[in-house]
Design an enzyme around this catalytic site. Structure first.
Site, PDB file in Angstrom:
ATOM      1  N   ARG A  61       0.901  -1.164   0.057  1.00  9.76           N
ATOM      2  CA  ARG A  61       0.162  -0.150  -0.076  1.00  9.76           C
ATOM      3  C   ARG A  61       0.741   1.189   0.019  1.00  9.76           C
ATOM      4  O   ARG A  61       0.506   2.079  -0.841  1.00  9.76           O
ATOM      5  CB  ARG A  61      -0.793  -0.003   1.260  1.00  9.76           C
ATOM      6  CG  ARG A  61      -1.700   1.190   1.362  1.00  9.76           C
ATOM      7  CD  ARG A  61      -3.125   0.900   2.378  1.00  9.76           C
ATOM      8  NE  ARG A  61      -3.819   1.970   2.421  1.00  9.76           N
ATOM      9  CZ  ARG A  61      -4.035   2.802   3.491  1.00  9.76           C
ATOM     10  NH1 ARG A  61      -3.116   2.314   4.580  1.00  9.76           N
ATOM     11  NH2 ARG A  61      -4.825   3.676   3.613  1.00  9.76           N
ATOM     12  N   HIS A  65       0.837   4.145  -2.767  1.00 12.40           N
ATOM     13  CA  HIS A  65       0.541   5.449  -2.137  1.00 12.40           C
ATOM     14  C   HIS A  65       1.879   6.551  -2.368  1.00 12.40           C
ATOM     15  O   HIS A  65       1.525   7.632  -2.921  1.00 12.40           O
ATOM     16  CB  HIS A  65       0.379   5.686  -0.888  1.00 12.40           C
ATOM     17  CG  HIS A  65      -0.966   5.173  -0.508  1.00 12.40           C
ATOM     18  ND1 HIS A  65      -1.726   5.881   0.597  1.00 12.40           N
ATOM     19  CD2 HIS A  65      -1.899   4.392  -1.018  1.00 12.40           C
ATOM     20  CE1 HIS A  65      -2.826   5.190   0.550  1.00 12.40           C
ATOM     21  NE2 HIS A  65      -3.013   4.236  -0.253  1.00 12.40           N
ATOM     22  N   ASP A  66       3.076   5.888  -2.832  1.00 15.96           N
ATOM     23  CA  ASP A  66       4.016   6.786  -3.053  1.00 15.96           C
ATOM     24  C   ASP A  66       4.014   7.018  -4.738  1.00 15.96           C
ATOM     25  O   ASP A  66       4.083   8.411  -5.043  1.00 15.96           O
ATOM     26  CB  ASP A  66       5.477   6.005  -2.742  1.00 15.96           C
ATOM     27  CG  ASP A  66       6.496   6.699  -3.429  1.00 15.96           C
ATOM     28  OD1 ASP A  66       6.843   7.871  -3.146  1.00 15.96           O
ATOM     29  OD2 ASP A  66       7.690   6.219  -3.648  1.00 15.96           O
ATOM     30  N   GLY A  71       4.832  10.483  -8.407  1.00 10.75           N
ATOM     31  CA  GLY A  71       5.731   9.530  -9.207  1.00 10.75           C
ATOM     32  C   GLY A  71       6.323   8.822  -7.822  1.00 10.75           C
ATOM     33  O   GLY A  71       6.247   9.011  -6.888  1.00 10.75           O
ATOM     34  N   ASP A  73       8.779   8.497  -5.865  1.00 11.06           N
ATOM     35  CA  ASP A  73       9.988   9.205  -5.548  1.00 11.06           C
ATOM     36  C   ASP A  73      10.533   9.199  -4.034  1.00 11.06           C
ATOM     37  O   ASP A  73      11.009   9.923  -3.598  1.00 11.06           O
ATOM     38  CB  ASP A  73      10.040  10.671  -6.005  1.00 11.06           C
ATOM     39  CG  ASP A  73       8.878  11.205  -5.421  1.00 11.06           C
ATOM     40  OD1 ASP A  73       7.916  10.434  -4.785  1.00 11.06           O
ATOM     41  OD2 ASP A  73       8.656  12.297  -5.167  1.00 11.06           O
ATOM     42  N   GLU A  87       3.283  14.180   3.334  1.00  8.14           N
ATOM     43  CA  GLU A  87       2.183  13.246   2.772  1.00  8.14           C
ATOM     44  C   GLU A  87       1.889  12.222   3.796  1.00  8.14           C
ATOM     45  O   GLU A  87       0.631  12.008   3.980  1.00  8.14           O
ATOM     46  CB  GLU A  87       2.883  12.453   1.563  1.00  8.14           C
ATOM     47  CG  GLU A  87       2.786  13.085   0.015  1.00  8.14           C
ATOM     48  CD  GLU A  87       3.620  12.403  -0.835  1.00  8.14           C
ATOM     49  OE1 GLU A  87       3.498  11.019  -0.998  1.00  8.14           O
ATOM     50  OE2 GLU A  87       4.334  13.011  -1.706  1.00  8.14           O
ATOM     51  N   ASN A  93      -3.453   8.767   4.542  1.00  9.28           N
ATOM     52  CA  ASN A  93      -1.942   8.112   4.807  1.00  9.28           C
ATOM     53  C   ASN A  93      -1.950   7.948   6.237  1.00  9.28           C
ATOM     54  O   ASN A  93      -0.945   7.073   6.729  1.00  9.28           O
ATOM     55  CB  ASN A  93      -0.884   9.003   4.458  1.00  9.28           C
ATOM     56  CG  ASN A  93      -0.802   8.665   2.684  1.00  9.28           C
ATOM     57  OD1 ASN A  93      -1.380   7.479   2.186  1.00  9.28           O
ATOM     58  ND2 ASN A  93      -0.023   9.762   2.072  1.00  9.28           N
ATOM     59  N   PRO A 160      -6.639   7.639  -5.220  1.00  7.55           N
ATOM     60  CA  PRO A 160      -7.937   7.389  -5.510  1.00  7.55           C
ATOM     61  C   PRO A 160      -8.817   6.934  -4.110  1.00  7.55           C
ATOM     62  O   PRO A 160      -8.091   6.223  -3.207  1.00  7.55           O
ATOM     63  CB  PRO A 160      -7.952   6.146  -6.297  1.00  7.55           C
ATOM     64  CG  PRO A 160      -6.531   5.728  -6.128  1.00  7.55           C
ATOM     65  CD  PRO A 160      -5.559   6.978  -5.879  1.00  7.55           C
ATOM     66  N   HIS A 190      -5.627  -5.614  -3.090  1.00  6.73           N
ATOM     67  CA  HIS A 190      -6.627  -5.997  -1.796  1.00  6.73           C
ATOM     68  C   HIS A 190      -6.889  -7.257  -1.600  1.00  6.73           C
ATOM     69  O   HIS A 190      -7.509  -7.518  -0.444  1.00  6.73           O
ATOM     70  CB  HIS A 190      -8.055  -5.215  -2.414  1.00  6.73           C
ATOM     71  CG  HIS A 190      -8.075  -3.616  -2.492  1.00  6.73           C
ATOM     72  ND1 HIS A 190      -9.072  -3.185  -3.052  1.00  6.73           N
ATOM     73  CD2 HIS A 190      -6.968  -2.826  -2.032  1.00  6.73           C
ATOM     74  CE1 HIS A 190      -8.649  -1.973  -2.863  1.00  6.73           C
ATOM     75  NE2 HIS A 190      -7.510  -1.468  -2.434  1.00  6.73           N
ATOM     76  N   ASP A 243     -10.265  -9.672   2.289  1.00  3.44           N
ATOM     77  CA  ASP A 243     -10.640 -10.969   1.762  1.00  3.44           C
ATOM     78  C   ASP A 243     -10.459 -12.152   2.716  1.00  3.44           C
ATOM     79  O   ASP A 243      -9.962 -11.752   3.730  1.00  3.44           O
ATOM     80  CB  ASP A 243     -10.029 -11.299   0.289  1.00  3.44           C
ATOM     81  CG  ASP A 243      -8.587 -12.057   0.340  1.00  3.44           C
ATOM     82  OD1 ASP A 243      -8.168 -12.064   1.530  1.00  3.44           O
ATOM     83  OD2 ASP A 243      -7.892 -12.312  -0.670  1.00  3.44           O
ATOM     84  N   THR A 245      -8.675 -14.495   2.946  1.00  2.00           N
ATOM     85  CA  THR A 245      -7.039 -15.025   3.157  1.00  2.00           C
ATOM     86  C   THR A 245      -6.289 -13.799   3.117  1.00  2.00           C
ATOM     87  O   THR A 245      -5.458 -13.529   2.261  1.00  2.00           O
ATOM     88  CB  THR A 245      -6.563 -15.982   2.154  1.00  2.00           C
ATOM     89  OG1 THR A 245      -6.757 -15.243   0.874  1.00  2.00           O
ATOM     90  CG2 THR A 245      -7.319 -17.307   2.231  1.00  2.00           C
ATOM     91  N   ASP A 250      -3.332 -14.112  -3.267  1.00  3.53           N
ATOM     92  CA  ASP A 250      -4.093 -15.225  -4.260  1.00  3.53           C
ATOM     93  C   ASP A 250      -5.194 -14.543  -4.820  1.00  3.53           C
ATOM     94  O   ASP A 250      -5.219 -13.280  -4.996  1.00  3.53           O
ATOM     95  CB  ASP A 250      -4.477 -16.106  -3.072  1.00  3.53           C
ATOM     96  CG  ASP A 250      -5.483 -15.946  -2.171  1.00  3.53           C
ATOM     97  OD1 ASP A 250      -6.051 -14.589  -2.198  1.00  3.53           O
ATOM     98  OD2 ASP A 250      -5.716 -16.521  -1.241  1.00  3.53           O
TER      99      ASP A 250
END
Length: 319
Positions: A61, A65-66, A71, A73, A87, A93, A160, A190, A243, A245, A250
């Site tokens: 994640r 998010h980076d 970009g 960085d 950030e 975050n 997003p 996810h 999910d 697992t 998977d």
């Protein structure tokens, strides 16, 4: 003929402007300058994961998010300083964690090769290791990113959101040179992790004027989530696994999605166009197809050019 040539030239220009830095990236970037960097980073990630099973989801994640802000960085790793709120302290975050894993990896790599390996590359490699160590696919990570010097909390609002619909998601991804196919493949991230109540509250309380609960959500799942996350939830760590697992990489996420058992509105949104729904079905039916698509999209995403200009000595502060 001239029109076709012009079109292909435009395609090349557009594509190279999206990935203009990825030309500098190379899978052998540290072969001479720091040959043991990758194995060292992998060992640190493995150690972190043994102490805390949520580390892989956190690192994956963190890398998303980076890359989605300025970009890839390592701007997400910088600490707030003085009047500048970074950030990592922006609203989306605040639930990021496991920064210490990246800091530890940086420390180990600096001992071997001071001033050579960027924090942005360490994060990209750690995200790959997180997937591999959770049973997912392995791939060669192109390297050679530089670390940025700018990090602003407000920029994190351009990420997003879990409440996004398909057109908002599509726009967010296309602004970064990523396609709708990339969106569906990368949403498969996810398959790892957990969400706090606040990110899916919109689906289980006051969904709209007509109904309290999102009708596309499996009713028994909705019932369970409403128990764990009451309307005015006061339990800080309450939430749900993404999910069945949550520590295994998977294709269970896609299977759950087809059964109305996804957690976020942005997951459910993948079933609202024929193109995205077909890809969800394809990945639910074949883990191999998912892995292949995920790797391709991950390499593309982790090559989004950052405006980085240095190799930080420590990942939380500029040089």
């Amino acid at each position: 003929m001239a029109a076709a040539t012009l079109l292909s030239l435009l395609t090349i220009i557009v594509f190279s402007s999206v990935l203009h830095s990825s030309k500098a990236l190379s899978v052998n970037y540290y072969q001479q300058s720091c040959p043991k960097a990758e194995s060292t980073i992998a060992n640190v990630v493995k150690k972190g994961m043994m102490n805390d099973r949520t580390v892989p989801a956190a690192l994956l994640r963190m890398h998303f998010h980076d890359c989605f802000i300025r970009g890839c960085d390592a701007s997400v790793l910088l600490n707030s300083k003085g009047n500048n709120k970074a950030e990592k302290d922006g609203p989306p975050n605040v639930s990021l964690h496991a920064f210490y894993v990246i800091d530890n990896a940086k420390k180990e790599v600096e001992k071997m090769c001071p001033g050579v390996v960027s924090c942005a590359d360490i994060l990209a490699l750690a995200a790959r290791d997180a997937v591999v160590l959770s049973g997912g696919p392995r791939w060669d990570v192109p390297k050679g990113r530089k670390d940025g010097r700018v990090s602003k909390a407000n920029d994190s609002l351009q990420l997003p959101f879990p409440t996004f619909n398909i057109s908002q998601l599509q726009q967010s991804f296309s602004q970064r040179g990523l396609s709708i196919d990339d969106l569906v493949a990368l949403s498969g991230g996810h398959t790892l992790g957990f969400s706090h109540c606040s990110s899916f509250q919109n689906r289980i309380h006051n969904f709209n004027n007509a109904t309290d609960v999102d009708p596309s959500m499996n009713p028994s799942l909705a019932g369970r989530l409403r128990q764990v996350c009451p309307m005015h939830n006061k339990v800080k760590n309450a939430g749900a696994n993404l999910d069945s697992t949550p520590t295994v990489f998977d294709n269970a996420y896609y299977k759950a999605l087809l059964q109305g058992k996804s957690i976020f509105s942005s997951d459910q949104a993948l079933l609202t166009t024929s193109r995205t729904k077909a890809l969800v079905s394809k990945f639910a039916a074949s883990q191999e197809e998912f892995y292949e698509a995920f790797v391709k999209s991950m390499i593309k995403m982790s090559s989004i050019s950052g405006g980085g200009s240095e190799i930080r000595r420590i990942c939380g502060a500029v040089n």
